[in-house]
Design an enzyme around this catalytic site. Structure first.
Site, PDB file in Angstrom:
ATOM      1  N   THR A 120      41.490  -8.272  32.775  1.00 15.92           N
ATOM      2  CA  THR A 120      41.904  -9.289  33.752  1.00 15.92           C
ATOM      3  C   THR A 120      42.548 -10.491  33.082  1.00 15.92           C
ATOM      4  O   THR A 120      42.234 -10.808  31.930  1.00 15.92           O
ATOM      5  CB  THR A 120      40.659  -9.753  34.551  1.00 15.92           C
ATOM      6  N   ASP A 121      43.389 -11.184  33.828  1.00 19.51           N
ATOM      7  CA  ASP A 121      43.986 -12.427  33.306  1.00 19.51           C
ATOM      8  C   ASP A 121      42.946 -13.537  33.165  1.00 19.51           C
ATOM      9  O   ASP A 121      43.173 -14.536  32.478  1.00 19.51           O
ATOM     10  CB  ASP A 121      45.153 -12.895  34.193  1.00 19.51           C
ATOM     11  N   GLU A 122      41.769 -13.361  33.802  1.00 14.90           N
ATOM     12  CA  GLU A 122      40.757 -14.424  33.764  1.00 14.90           C
ATOM     13  C   GLU A 122      40.185 -14.644  32.369  1.00 14.90           C
ATOM     14  O   GLU A 122      39.528 -15.656  32.131  1.00 14.90           O
ATOM     15  CB  GLU A 122      39.618 -14.102  34.738  1.00 14.90           C
ATOM     16  N   TYR A 146      31.525 -13.439  34.715  1.00 10.62           N
ATOM     17  CA  TYR A 146      32.401 -12.255  34.853  1.00 10.62           C
ATOM     18  C   TYR A 146      33.503 -12.264  33.805  1.00 10.62           C
ATOM     19  O   TYR A 146      33.682 -11.289  33.054  1.00 10.62           O
ATOM     20  CB  TYR A 146      33.018 -12.205  36.263  1.00 10.62           C
ATOM     21  N   LYS A 150      34.193  -9.759  30.579  1.00  9.01           N
ATOM     22  CA  LYS A 150      35.436  -8.989  30.404  1.00  9.01           C
ATOM     23  C   LYS A 150      36.097  -9.355  29.076  1.00  9.01           C
ATOM     24  O   LYS A 150      36.611  -8.489  28.361  1.00  9.01           O
ATOM     25  CB  LYS A 150      36.400  -9.242  31.561  1.00  9.01           C
TER      26      LYS A 150
END
Ligand code: NAD
Ligand code: DAU
Length: 333
Positions: A120-122, A146, A150
């Site tokens: 994810t970009d997060e 989260y 990741k």
């Protein structure tokens, strides 16, 4: 070719399995999914006789070793994925996203199997209004349990490539929308609220920005990377779809023929990331990928039509999601 797809009963994974079966009929697909609250076997009903479905945990080393030993490649979608849940209960995020990914990496290392890790970009944290978009060289700076889990899983993949020569690629994508997304997530939550006659719920002022991409564009990019990506390389996936949350809610209301101001502001998410934006230049120039869904409102209209037509798919999970938001203290401001 034999392909193991983890998390294939979730939102993006189920779309990926369906696409794979439709476009690569010679590939033998095995799906490994624990069917947590987020997994739905019904998402694979239309292709049930074309795949092998295994219900199990990606952290079950014995099971994972046996499945990985029988395939040529693994595409790894399985994860705990919802930020709000990670704030309420972080442990499953550490267990599945970190220990689960570690378990898969050890198996692909033992069997020398090609691995693609979905992320994810997060992992990059958030951006200010004038910052340049995330690129492959942006330093990691995750905000939530989260995104931290990741980010940890991405680091494991990089280490297994460098230390053990594992043949892996990584992709970090922006916010997806489309069919089969769980009703806990922003867009399906508002669509199904409106179907139920409930006003949409916007966290805080709603000026946070997400970079929306249709799930089919994400999955075409994953296939491109699987076929042509450089081993060890990270590719960012995004479709220049930046939009603030308030505008998204207004678009949904207009699609329902309602006043665009007909929503409620509710309690904000703690530590809420302000803005995500992806620079997908590498994916576009090196691998020639381009998104096909360029008009967010058109993609949104098709997505709304899908939820209207598939109430039997989403209805069973809806009440539990709304109860969980209420129990977590969400209230109208
Ligand atoms: P989802 O929550 O809809 O589905 C996750 C799936 O993983 C479910 O089917 C669930 O049953 C399964 N699963 C969870 N724990 C498991 C375990 N221990 N063992 C086996 N299966 C397990 O998720 P999604 O939105 O489809 O996201 C898929 C992947 O894409 C995730 O890795 C996520 O981080 C990444 N991603 C998502 C987005 C997005 O906008 N949704 C954007 C970028 C990246
Ligand atoms: O950027 C990629 C990420 O996008 C993925 O890695 C995550 O798995 C996925 O869940 C998504 O994370 P977000 O936190 O951005 O998505 P979510 O759908 O939870 O929320 C999108 C935005 O909408 C966010 O700013 C919070 C806001 N929101 C969310 C809900 C559920 C609301 O305003 N109201 C809501 O009811």
């Amino acid at each position: 070719m034999r392909l193991l797809i983890t998390g294939g009963a979730g939102f993006i994974g189920a779309n990926f399995v369906q696409r794979t079966v439709a476009e690569y009929p010679d590939i033998r697909v095995v799906v490994l999914d624990a069917l947590t609250y987020a997994g739905n076997r019904a998402s694979l009903d239309s292709i049930a006789d074309r795949i092998e479905f295994v219900r199990g945990d990606i952290a079950d080393a014995e099971l994972v070793d046996r499945l990985v030993g029988g395939v040529d490649a693994v595409v790894h979608f399985a994860a705990e994925t919802h930020n709000d849940n990670s704030l309420a209960r972080p442990w499953p995020f550490v267990q599945t996203n970190i220990v689960g990914t570690y378990t898969l990496l050890e198996a692909v290392r033992r069997h020398d199997v090609r691995f693609h890790h979905i992320s994810t970009d997060e992992v990059y944290g958030d951006l200010g209004a004038d910052d340049p978009a995330f690129s492959e060289s942006t330093p990691y700076n995750p905000s939530s349990p989260y995104s931290a889990a990741k980010a940890s899983s991405d680091m494991l993949v990089r280490a297994w490539v460098r230390s053990f020569g594992v043949r892996a690629t990584i992709s970090n994508c922006s916010n997806n929308y489309g069919p089969y997304q769980h009703v806990e997530k922003f867009i399906p939550r508002q669509i199904t609220n409106l179907i139920d006659g409930v006003r949409p719920r916007l966290y805080g002022a709603g000026n946070q920005i997400r970079d929306w991409i249709h799930v089919e564009d994400h999955n075409r990019a994953v296939w491109t990377i699987l076929e042509s990506g450089r081993i060890g390389q990270t590719y960012l996936i995004g479709a220049n779809g930046e939009l603030d949350n308030k505008s998204v809610v207004e678009h949904i209301l207009v699609e329902f023929g309602r006043d665009p101001g007909d929503f409620d502001h509710v309690t904000d998410r703690p530590g809420h990331d302000r803005r995500y934006a992806i620079d997908a230049t590498l994916l576009r120039t090196e691998l020639g990928w381009e998104p096909r869904y360029r008009d967010f409102r058109a993609g949104l209209a098709v997505t709304i039509a899908w939820y209207r037509a598939h109430e039997t798919w989403w209805r069973p999970g809806k009440a539990a999601v709304e109860n969980a938001y209420a129990e977590a203290g969400e209230r109208v401001l």
